[in-house]
Write an enzyme that holds these catalytic residues in place. Structure first.
Site, PDB file in Angstrom:
ATOM      1  N   ASP A  84     -13.685  -3.007  61.706  1.00 65.91           N
ATOM      2  CA  ASP A  84     -14.260  -2.524  60.648  1.00 65.91           C
ATOM      3  C   ASP A  84     -15.117  -1.911  60.705  1.00 65.91           C
ATOM      4  OD1 ASP A  84     -11.265  -3.039  60.746  1.00 65.91           O
ATOM      5  OD2 ASP A  84     -11.400  -3.555  58.338  1.00 65.91           O
ATOM      6  N   ASP A 102      -8.500  -2.587  56.665  1.00 63.75           N
ATOM      7  CA  ASP A 102      -9.358  -1.832  57.826  1.00 63.75           C
ATOM      8  C   ASP A 102     -10.163  -1.133  57.388  1.00 63.75           C
ATOM      9  OD1 ASP A 102      -7.146  -0.534  57.984  1.00 63.75           O
ATOM     10  OD2 ASP A 102      -7.186  -0.654  60.579  1.00 63.75           O
TER      11      ASP A 102
END
Length: 323
Positions: free
Chosen positions: A261, A29
């Site tokens: 993200d 992430d």
């Protein structure tokens, strides 16, 4: 002079399965965010903070990050550890299921090395520190406290902190441990990216007003609530703004990996370029909608949407005062 951003977290070997074919990439992430942050705003100097092994896959990761313009000076190499690994299974709707092998990954130990003190001192030099709930979850309880104290010191020295909630229950020893850590983290946070579904899973919220009340009470100044295909919500003490997502058909959505993200990266990159919250959200939606039309976490550089033009009134945003 460039803005210095330190991104703290873990990158893993990513295997994605598509019709019996398995393709290897690298992802995680915060690494996804670091890549898109660098691409979206070249005036930002992005440094990744983590640990890897001394194996060929770790070396390949570092080489790829450098190609993206990410500084790797603060990435430690641990000879007795390896990077984590995960497999993505994607269904016909583009939704994904993850399978992890990361319980002894090198990134879990970056605060336990002889170099950790030096790296902590270096973090005081940065304008912004970015991390996620996963960055905290992979650490031991003692290391979480160490990191929280370090973040508090950096913030007291003038750094700002951005936090993406990214709650993954399997990584936490208990829900209560996660709640306590998130509360402590948010009390240090200037800009919070909160995926609404994760907030519901962690806190049991029945509506987003509960999320906002709790987060504002912890002192977060700028809150961005990500709601998937629904409009995102941005809240400051005297400001509230909703920005529509980019509509896509089900056929256009290939893989939702890194949607959140990339959204966070697009928003932060645009905010640090001096744009408004509404226009930053517009670009964040545009970037995320592009990412989910490709397989894997990192899309080809040629597919990146261009940064937004200077601020102008947005027809996609509505502004109402906070009650």
């Amino acid at each position: 002079m460039s803005i210095k951003v330190a991104v703290i977290g873990e990158c893993m070997i990513e295997l994605s399965e598509n019709k019996a074919n398995i393709v290897r990439h690298f992802g995680g992430d915060t690494l996804n965010t670091a890549v898109y942050l660098t691409r979206a705003n070249p005036d930002i100097s992005v440094h990744y903070v983590s640990a890897l092994g001394t194996d060929p896959m770790s070396s390949a990761m570092l080489a790829q990050w450098q190609q993206e313009g990410i500084d790797i000076e603060l990435v430690q190499r641990l000879s007795h550890k390896l990077p984590g690994l995960y497999l993505i299974e994607t269904d016909e709707r583009g939704e994904r299921t993850f399978h992890y092998w990361r319980s002894d990954a090198a990134a879990r130990y970056w605060l336990q090395t002889p170099q950790a003190k030096r790296i902590g001192e270096r973090l005081h030099e940065f304008d912004y520190l970015y991390l996620s709930g996963i960055s905290l979850a992979i650490l031991s309880q003692a290391d979480r406290l160490t990191l929280l104290h370090l973040l508090a010191d950096c913030r007291a020295g003038g750094a700002r902190i951005a936090f993406d909630n990214n709650y993954r229950p399997r990584l936490w020893e208990s829900q209560e441990a996660a709640r306590q850590t998130y509360a402590a983290m948010l009390a240090l946070t200037d800009l919070a990216f909160l995926t609404l579904d994760d907030e519901v899973a962690l806190w049991g919220d029945s509506n987003e007003s509960q999320c906002l009340t709790r987060t504002r009470a912890l002192g977060v100044n700028e809150i961005v609530i990500k709601r998937g295909a629904a409009p995102c919500l941005i809240v400051q003490p005297e400001y509230r703004c909703e920005v529509q997502a980019i509509p896509l058909t089900s056929e256009q959505v290939i893989d939702t990996t890194a949607a959140g993200d990339s959204f966070s990266a697009g928003y932060l990159a645009t905010r640090l370029a001096g744009h408004s919250m509404a226009d930053s959200a517009r670009y964040a939606h545009r970037l995320a909608s592009t990412v989910i039309q490709h397989r894997g976490a990192i899309i080809p550089l040629t597919a990146m949407p261009h940064p937004i033009t200077p601020d102008h009134p947005s027809h996609e945003a509505s502004h109402v005062p906070i009650a």
